[in-house]
Structures are given as structure tokens and as C-alpha cells.
Design a protein around this motif. Structure first.
Motif, mmCIF file in Angstrom:
data_model
loop_
_atom_site.group_PDB
_atom_site.id
_atom_site.type_symbol
_atom_site.label_atom_id
_atom_site.label_comp_id
_atom_site.label_asym_id
_atom_site.label_seq_id
_atom_site.Cartn_x
_atom_site.Cartn_y
_atom_site.Cartn_z
ATOM 1 N N SER A 15 -4.095 34.110 7.395
ATOM 2 C CA SER A 15 -3.925 35.237 6.483
ATOM 3 C C SER A 15 -5.257 35.730 5.951
ATOM 4 O O SER A 15 -6.209 34.955 5.793
ATOM 5 N N LEU A 16 -5.299 37.021 5.660
ATOM 6 C CA LEU A 16 -6.519 37.642 5.152
ATOM 7 C C LEU A 16 -6.569 37.554 3.643
ATOM 8 O O LEU A 16 -5.549 37.516 2.968
ATOM 9 N N ASP B 247 -12.434 40.859 13.082
ATOM 10 C CA ASP B 247 -11.644 39.977 13.944
ATOM 11 C C ASP B 247 -12.348 39.942 15.292
ATOM 12 O O ASP B 247 -12.455 40.970 15.979
ATOM 13 N N ARG C 16 -1.359 39.419 16.521
ATOM 14 C CA ARG C 16 -1.766 39.021 15.165
ATOM 15 C C ARG C 16 -0.917 39.733 14.112
ATOM 16 O O ARG C 16 -0.604 40.913 14.239
ATOM 17 N N ARG C 17 -0.583 38.992 13.075
ATOM 18 C CA ARG C 17 0.258 39.526 12.003
ATOM 19 C C ARG C 17 -0.516 40.466 11.097
ATOM 20 O O ARG C 17 0.017 41.434 10.579
ATOM 21 N N GLU C 18 -1.790 40.153 10.874
ATOM 22 C CA GLU C 18 -2.640 40.988 10.034
ATOM 23 C C GLU C 18 -3.887 41.358 10.825
ATOM 24 O O GLU C 18 -4.241 40.689 11.796
ATOM 25 N N SER C 19 -4.551 42.428 10.386
ATOM 26 C CA SER C 19 -5.716 42.917 11.130
ATOM 27 C C SER C 19 -6.871 43.203 10.186
ATOM 28 O O SER C 19 -6.693 43.867 9.159
ATOM 29 N N ASN C 20 -8.045 42.714 10.550
ATOM 30 C CA ASN C 20 -9.262 43.103 9.849
ATOM 31 C C ASN C 20 -9.654 44.515 10.278
ATOM 32 O O ASN C 20 -9.254 44.971 11.351
ATOM 33 N N ASN D 297 0.961 34.594 16.984
ATOM 34 C CA ASN D 297 1.122 35.152 15.631
ATOM 35 C C ASN D 297 0.774 34.128 14.554
ATOM 36 O O ASN D 297 1.275 34.193 13.434
#
Length: 700
Positions: A181-182, A255, A346-350, A177
Motif C-alpha cells: 500500500s502507498l 513504481d 497492482r491495486r494502487e499506482s504511484n 495484486n
């Protein structure tokens, strides 16, 4: 002390680097690495103390003149205009190849893995201020193409921070994780570009009936309608093929997790070219794209976390990939498990996510090769397997490398996950194959596309949907059918054939057969898009008349017929009946040659015939089939079932159908890849660097 003046490399061969008296004895020589990065921000060589010598290889001795550079595989000959560097372990390389290699932190010989005490550094080629001539600050001869500084390495630093490009040799964490960040802010100008012409950003839907009209009294139980879909053009590709960086026009960020085989069989040239191909991928990802790298052999390790490919991110990724050393067995399942875990944790996703898998061997840990049947599904983690609720999750684009990889398992992995399988027969094609794949991934303009077909006339019923590997279904009443298409690359096309009945019609001059609707998501705006229903009608005439068959429908019939023949031939070949396999392919070639589209010299039919002929040749013997025929056919089946380009065989050029599904973004990325390599008519075309230190301008 001011560095010593270097003599021109065309002078006496006595100055060969091998004449150095201080070279360590063989007992002290030990090391990995290879050409990796594209031309970048070259670092000027520092001034060194007198104990650190400047060296330039002038020419090769007679015995060395027939050697090849282990990095670019090009011959090292006397007088070919390129400097040669001989390391303290006595292995020789083109200087520009090895200087690029060590630039990113390698201290090991790519051949024998000896750890070097001294490394070559690129000499300074300084860009002069505007209005001033270039100066040679070290007073080197102006006609030297390459200069080298040998610098003694400092002791390894015990601690590092992110800016110092750590190589992540610590044990993998329990949870991945730590993805970066995006940051997807788009300025007002870019918003206008993406929102400007809404019509150009929508999927196009066209329909074709097999004939334009049917007599009123006629009844057909197998009437064919073609549904043709075309994705909108991408804003991200505007003559970018020759640029050094991807354009900054908005597109859906990606990603990407690469799962790379570094087993013992990858040592040497394979690993060197894999590193170079990964360097190309890294250099062509944008700052909002994120990359993670998994390396596997007997076990698997996360080499690099899911981080954005900013300038610093790229350099760290390059250094991490360049640290790879080949050894051990082949545990594909463990590599994919860790790759899937990165996506899952993953905490964020593209908006776009994909896994690239490359292997040159067979999994020896999960699938029992001695068993009567192989359960290749075990290689794919549960977390990324498709399910009825959400369909495909994370596609795995698999690349089988060389003659010894397990094509059946790689094809199964890609097929189950919704990815493609490519066969890299010749090592030199690996970078172009990766380029084609990421050219598509970096141009996704449609997400989760679903097609719905509804019968309009009360007597019409659906018979079948020819949709390849795309999940499709017809409801029990046969009045409604659906096809889950998923993602589309920019300008990508899909063709689906529907079979239905046509009833008699006495009261009207036309019959409404179907209504086609599409729903999908725009990955850039994250909006749901619903297309207006497209109704399919057929003209009804009083008298039966001969109608010309639609070329578009006939062409797709041929494509499907050829793909079915390939699958049948593969089944026969696996049963060791190569004669029947060749006969199946020959029969379908003859059948296709009599069709309307073939007689009109349709390009798709011509390429289908060429592809079928190539498959016949790769079934000439059991040995040929095992070495390349199986992989070639499976890659072809993958391409047809998804209607998406795959790399096949020993070249990215030619007239095979592999090129028929290429999109403009794929073509441009392959062109960009080839532009980084020397274009020579020899077999070394894809193996030699296309740049030189002295001749290239400094990248902006």
C-alpha cells in the motif's frame, strides 16, 4: 571462549587461510553471488565457539599473486594493503568484497557456486560514545584494515515471515495484486516547499523564428519556427551527490519494475556487476518508491513483489537480488510479460511508472532470428503497448549489455513503449547507466504534456512538425497541430521545429503566425496545469534585407539533419553496404561544418560531429559493426528521437551528444554512483569499491 587475537596481515605468509587443515575435500565443494550493497549498517561479528576459527589472510602465495578478485576484478597482490579471504572451495577474494556479499545471506561461492559451510563476517568497527575513544573489543591490531570471522552456518529455517526477508521461491501467483500500500502524506513544511513559488514549477515555453523579419511583399512556403520547452526545476536535488541517501524533499514517487536477464551467458562478472548495480538502485530509492524484480532466462519468475523501499524493504530486495544464479536461455518476451502484469495487476499506482529491461543476449523463444524480417513488437505485451486513446502506457528503458545482445530488438522494445535504449559496451559502466536512468525517473515533474499549435493568420498553414518519436499530427485543414510529449524530468528540454507558409502582408508591420498552448499534469499535486497561449509574430519590413539566421533554429536543424543521416547510414549498413554508410555520415559532417551555428563553435554542433565520427569508426568493418556499431547507432537514434540521455559505448564521460541531454538530476545520480567506486586512472575505475571497512564512518 574469547576469540583468538589476529596477527597483522603484513606478517609471515604462512598464516594464509589456505593452510587450514579442516577444509573440506574438493568432492564436497559446490555455488553464486557478488558484491551488491553499498556501505550500510555493518553488523558486528558475534563471539564464536572455539571450533569456529578467526581468520585473516596475510598475503598471497607467489602463484596467487597474479590472481584477480572475482567480485571487484581488481588484482590481488602481495602487500597491496588488502586482506584476502580464501574460501573452503579454494577460491580467493578481497575480504571486504566477499564480506559484503555474504552479509545479505549468500552462502555460495560466486565463482564455482559451491555451497559454503562457513562464511566470512565483517569484524566489528565500533562507533564509540561521544567523548570516548574507539575501543577494540576483540583486541585486534589497530592497523588491520579488515578483520574476518568464519562462522559455521546454521541449518536452513523451514519457515519465514516477511521480516525474515523471504526470497519468494514459491510459484508466482495468478494475479500480482500483492503490491504494498502507498503512503504519500506530506507534512505542512513540505507542502510549503512544493506550493511555494508556483512560477518555478511551471513549464517554460519559448519560440524562435528562423529570421527576425520578412519583407512585406515576400512569400515563403517553408518558414521555420522553433518551439522550445523546458521543465521546471525539481525540489529534490540540492547538492545531494555525495550523500548516502536520497533527499527527503517531496517528489513524485515511482513504481519501478526491473526485468533482469540471468541466462547462462550472464554468469560470472556480468552477474556480479548487475547485482552491484541493482544494489545501487535499491539504496537510492525512497520509502515511497516501490520496486519489483523479475528474473528471466528460459522462463521468468517474480523474484520480489512491488514493495516500498523502506529500510526493511531495501534489505529484503537486496537479499532477493543477491540470490540470483545464472543459467538457461533468453526469453525476453516472458520477462516483459510478467513485468507488465505486475503493473497491470497492482491495486494502487504511484504517479510515475517504468520498466527497466537488461539483457546480454537474443530472444530465442518468440522472435525467429532466421526469418527474413523480425516482428519485434511480439516481445512487448499488449497491456503496455501504446494506443490511440491513451498513448504511451508504461515506458520500457532497455539496456543492451555486451557485444552479443540483440540491439535491434532492444531498440524496438524501447521505441514502441516510449522508453530509451542504452548500449552498455563495457561491463563496468552498468551501474552508472542505471544511475543515469533512475536519476531521471526520480525527478519527473511533468506528466502527460501535450502541445497544441494553432495558426492565427487566416492564410497560414502548417507544413510539417519535426518531433522525432513523439506522436504528432496535423489536422486535415492544416490549421492545427498537436504533439504528445508525455513525461518530463526536472530541467529537461524539448525542441520541435514547425514548418509553415508566410503570406505577403501589406497592411501591417507584423504578421501573427501561430499560437502555442500547453497542458500537463503535476505529478506531485495531481493538478492539471494549462499554460497561457504563446503567440508567435514575425516583423514585416518595407524592403527586403539580409537577416541573420537564428542560432537556436539552426542548431536544431543540425540535430535533426544528423539524426536523419544516422538512420540512413544504419539502413545502408544493414544492407551490408558499409562504404555508403560511412559516406553518408561523412557528407553530413561536411554539411554541418558550413552552418551558422557550427561556425560560431556551438557546443551541440561540436558534439554532433564527434558522435558522427565515432559512428564512422564503428563501421570500419563488418565485424566491428556487428560487435558495437549497430548498438551504438541505435542508442544514438533513441537519444535523438526522444531528446533524452542514453548510455552509449564504454564510458559515461566524454564529449559525445549522449551528455547533451543529461539533466542535473541525472548528472548528480551518476556522480553519486561514481563516488561509490574507487576513482583510479586505470581501466578498473568503475570496478573497484570506493570504500573500506576501516576508513569509512558509520552511516547515519
Amino acid at each position: 571462549m574469547h576469540p583468538t587475537k589476529l596477527q597483522n596481515k603484513q606478517q609471515s605468509p604462512r598464516n594464509h587461510v589456505a593452510d587450514n587443515d579442516d577444509s573440506p575435500p574438493p568432492s564436497e565443494r559446490r555455488s553464486d553471488a557478488a558484491l551488491l550493497s553499498l556501505p550500510g549498517d555493518w553488523t558486528s561479528a558475534p563471539t564464536t565457539p572455539s571450533s569456529n576459527r578467526l581468520r585473516l589472510s596475510k598475503s598471497l602465495s607467489r602463484s596467487a599473486s597474479k590472481k584477480t578478485c572475482s567480485i571487484c576484478l581488481a588484482t590481488m597482490r602481495r602487500g597491496d594493503g588488502q586482506a584476502i579471504f580464501m574460501a573452503e572451495c579454494s577460491h580467493s577474494f578481497h575480504f571486504h568484497c566477499i564480506a559484503s556479499n555474504v552479509k545479505h545471506g549468500n552462502q555460495i561461492c560466486p565463482v564455482c557456486r559451491a555451497k559454503w559451510k562457513e562464511i566470512p563476517l565483517q569484524g566489528p568497527t565500533l562507533e564509540p560514545p561521544k567523548g570516548k575513544a574507539r575501543t577494540n573489543s576483540l583486541d585486534w591490531h589497530q592497523n588491520n584494515d579488515f578483520m574476518t570471522v568464519i562462522r559455521r552456518l546454521p541449518p536452513a529455517r523451514s519457515n519465514s515471515v516477511r521480516n525474515a526477508a523471504p526470497l519468494f521461491r514459491a510459484p508466482d501467483p495468478a494475479v500480482f495484486n500483492d503490491d504494498e500500500s502507498l503512503d504519500h502524506e506530506i507534512d505542512s513544511t513540505e507542502k510549503k516547499v512544493s506550493d511555494g513559488d508556483d512560477g518555478r514549477r511551471k513549464v517554460t515555453v519559448l519560440t524562435y523564428t528562423e529570421v527576425p523579419s520578412v519583407a512585406k511583399t515576400s512569400v515563403s512556403d517553408s518558414f521555420t519556427v522553433l518551439v522550445h520547452l523546458k521543465a521546471p526545476l525539481s525540489n529534490s536535488w540540492h547538492n545531494a551527490a555525495m550523500s548516502t541517501k536520497i533527499t527527503q524533499t517531496p517528489r513524485a514517487p515511482v513504481d519501478l519494475v526491473t526485468v533482469l536477464d540471468i541466462s547462462g551467458s550472464m554468469a560470472g562478472t556480468k552477474l556480479a556487476l548487475l547485482k552491484r548495480a541493482m544494489g545501487f538502485v535499491i539504496q537510492n530509492l525512497g520509502p515511497n518508491d516501490r520496486l519489483a524484480v523479475i528474473a528471466f532466462s528460459s522462463t521468468a519468475r517474480r523474484l520480489f513483489p512491488l514493495w516500498r523501499m523502506s529500510e526493511s524493504g531495501r534489505q529484503q530486495a537486496l537479499q532477493a537480488v543477491n540470490s540470483l544464479v545464472a543459467n538457461g536461455g533468453t526469453n525476453i518476451a516472458e520477462g516483459l510479460r510478467k513485468g507488465a502484469k505486475i503493473m497491470e495487476d497492482r491495486r494502487e499506482s504511484n504517479p510515475v511508472a517504468s520498466i527497466i529491461l537488461l539483457s546480454d543476449g537474443q530472444d530465442t523463444y518468440t522472435v525467429n532470428s532466421n526469418a527474413g524480417s523480425h516482428n519485434y513488437q511480439l516481445l512487448l505485451p499488449l497491456s503496455i503497448r501504446p494506443d490511440e486513446a491513451s498513448g504511451f502506457k508504461i515506458p520500457v528503458h532497455a539496456f543492451g549489455f555486451g557485444a552479443d545482445h540483440d540491439a535491434s530488438s532492444m531498440h524496438s522494445i524501447s521505441e514502441i513503449s516510449g522508453g530509451t535504449f542504452s548500449f552498455i559496451e563495457t561491463e563496468s559502466v552498468i551501474q552508472d547507466a542505471f544511475a543515469q536512468c533512475i536519476g531521471g525517473l526520480l525527478s519527473v515533474v511533468v506528466k502527460a504534456l501535450s502541445v497544441k499549435i494553432e495558426c492565427v493568420h487566416p492564410s497560414v498553414r502548417l507544413g510539417s512538425l519535426k518531433a522525432g518519436s513523439y506522436r504528432n499530427r496535423i489536422l486535415s485543414n492544416q490549421r492545427i497541430g498537436t504533439i504528445d510529449v508525455g513525461d518530463l524530468y526536472a530541467d529537461e528540454e524539448r525542441d520541435f521545429l514547425l514548418s509553415m507558409n508566410v503570406p505577403s502582408e501589406t497592411s501591417s508591420n507584423e504578421t501573427s503566425l501561430l499560437k502555442v498552448t500547453c497542458v500537463y499534469n503535476d505529478p506531485l499535486t495531481k493538478e492539471s496545469v494549462s499554460l497561457e497561449a504563446k503567440e508567435v509574430r514575425i516583423e514585416r519590413t518595407d524592403l527586403a534585407r539580409r537577416e541573420d539566421v537564428s542560432i537556436e533554429v539552426d542548431r536544431q536543424h543540425n540535430r535533426i539533419r544528423a539524426a536523419e543521416a544516422m538512420a540512413q547510414a544504419r539502413t545502408a549498413a544493414e544492407s551490408r553496404d558499409l562504404a555508403s554508410a560511412v559516406s553518408i555520415l561523412e557528407n553530413v559532417r561536411k554539411a554541418l561544418s558550413t552552418t551558422v551555428s557550427a561556425k560560431s563553435h556551438d557546443r551541440l554542433c561540436i558534439s554532433l560531429d564527434a558522435e558522427l565520427k565515432e559512428m564512422q569508426e564503428r563501421m570500419a568493418s563488418r565485424h566491428v559493426y556487428e560487435a558495437s556499431g549497430r548498438a551504438y547507432i541505435l542508442s544514438g537514434l533513441s537519444s535523438h528521437s526522444w531528446q533524452r540521455a542514453t548510455a552509449r559505448g564504454d564510458s559515461m564521460d566524454g564529449s559525445s551528444l549522449v551528455q547533451a541531454y543529461q539533466t542535473p538530476s541525472m548528472v548528480e545520480m551518476v556522480t553519486r554512483s561514481q563516488a561509490t567506486l574507487l576513482a583510479t586512472p586505470s581501466a578498473q575505475r568503475l570496478l573497484r569499491p570506493s570504500w573500506s571497512f576501516a576508513s569509512q564512518p558509520k552511516p547515519r
